[in-house]
Write an enzyme that holds these catalytic residues in place. Structure first.
Site, PDB file in Angstrom:
ATOM      1  NE  ARG A   1     -14.460 -22.056   9.000  1.00  0.00           N
ATOM      2  CZ  ARG A   1     -13.965 -21.594   7.863  1.00  0.00           C
ATOM      3  NH1 ARG A   1     -14.764 -21.119   6.959  1.00  0.00           N
ATOM      4  NH2 ARG A   1     -12.908 -21.970   7.496  1.00  0.00           N
TER       5      ARG A   1
ATOM      6  CB  THR B   1     -21.212 -28.223   7.536  1.00  0.00           C
ATOM      7  OG1 THR B   1     -21.016 -27.575   8.866  1.00  0.00           O
ATOM      8  CG2 THR B   1     -21.613 -29.631   7.690  1.00  0.00           C
TER       9      THR B   1
ATOM     10  CG  ASP C   1      -6.471 -13.986  16.179  1.00  0.00           C
ATOM     11  OD1 ASP C   1      -6.888 -15.240  15.695  1.00  0.00           O
ATOM     12  OD2 ASP C   1      -6.792 -13.866  17.289  1.00  0.00           O
TER      13      ASP C   1
ATOM     14  CG  ASP D   1      -3.508 -15.329  18.288  1.00  0.00           C
ATOM     15  OD1 ASP D   1      -3.851 -16.119  19.224  1.00  0.00           O
ATOM     16  OD2 ASP D   1      -3.290 -15.471  17.212  1.00  0.00           O
TER      17      ASP D   1
HETATM   18  N1  URA Z   1     -10.952 -12.255  13.723  1.00  0.00           N
HETATM   19  C1  URA Z   1      -9.613 -11.647  13.968  1.00  0.00           C
HETATM   20  O1  URA Z   1      -9.531 -11.728  15.172  1.00  0.00           O
HETATM   21  N2  URA Z   1      -9.022 -10.686  13.327  1.00  0.00           N
HETATM   22  C2  URA Z   1      -9.457 -10.470  11.721  1.00  0.00           C
HETATM   23  O2  URA Z   1      -9.039  -9.722  11.073  1.00  0.00           O
HETATM   24  C3  URA Z   1     -10.670 -11.263  11.552  1.00  0.00           C
HETATM   25  C4  URA Z   1     -11.496 -12.249  12.350  1.00  0.00           C
END
Ligand code: URA
Length: 209
Positions: A105, A109, A200, A203
């Site tokens: 990202r 912008t 995530d 992760d």
């Molecule tokens: N990406 C992720 O890994 N977890 C989220 O909750 C949102 C986007």
């Protein structure tokens, strides 16, 4: 596939997903569960692949047996978390061609910018795009646009979890692309995480935190 959004409510999928959501589930278990769920979701997302018949001889008699028709499908991983869905699905569809889309990202912008794009020829193929988390939908919608520019026409999107915001974004940008997911969660939080979610996904599967 006529539905824009299909939530796979199968008990095995829901059971495995709950373990994945649990913050105490360690990385190797999370990764194994993701592999298993990816195969169950793949069963649903591939249900309208075209069939033809091939004449074969069983030990008893000849028959016209159903086999997959058309060119090999394409499986496209949105980096990096999409890679957690690849191996399980490739086990079911070893003939699939594989592509990768990497986006980041732009902080000024806020638009997704392509940093990696390597895909097989897409014309005429069924194209399955995989990313575990459909959150804002911005990167997913951008990735699908790039795949359409590269020749994809017949696309499906497979994710583990979806937020209403992401589904709405995809529906607005790509109403022709059906989405298959294991759950539609409540919302996004201020940081763009799916709630209740699982954190995530990258992760959790790669142990980077
Ligand atoms: N990406 C992720 O890994 N977890 C989220 O909750 C949102 C986007």
């Amino acid at each position: 596939m006529t539905e824009h959004l299909t939530v796979v409510r199968h008990p095995l999928v829901q059971h495995k997903l709950s373990h994945m959501r649990d913050a105490t589930t360690p990385t190797p278990v999370f990764r194994q569960l993701l592999r298993e769920v990816s195969q169950l979701l793949a069963y649903e997302v591939t249900r309208d692949m075209a069939l033809t018949t091939r004449r074969i001889d069983t030990p008893l008699q000849a028959m016209d047996a159903p086999v997959l028709d058309g060119p090999e499908p394409a499986l496209i991983s949105i980096l990096r978390a999409g890679n957690g869905l690849l191996d399980g699905i490739l086990e079911l569809m070893p003939q699939a061609r594989v592509g990768f889309v990497g986006l980041y990202r732009d902080e000024a912008t806020l638009e997704p910018v392509k940093y990696y794009f390597k895909v097989p020829p897409l014309e005429g193929r069924m194209v399955f795009v995989v990313d575990p988390m459909l959150a804002t939908g911005n990167s997913s919608a951008a990735a699908v646009s790039m795949l359409k520019e590269a020749g994809a026409v017949n696309l499906r999107f497979l994710c583990l979890l979806a937020a209403p915001e992401g589904v709405a974004r995809m529906r607005a940008a790509h109403p022709d692309v059906p989405i298959v997911t294991a759950a539609l969660d409540a919302r996004l939080d201020a940081r763009g995480y799916i709630v209740p979610g699982l954190g995530d996904a990258g992760d959790r599967m790669f142990g980077t935190k």
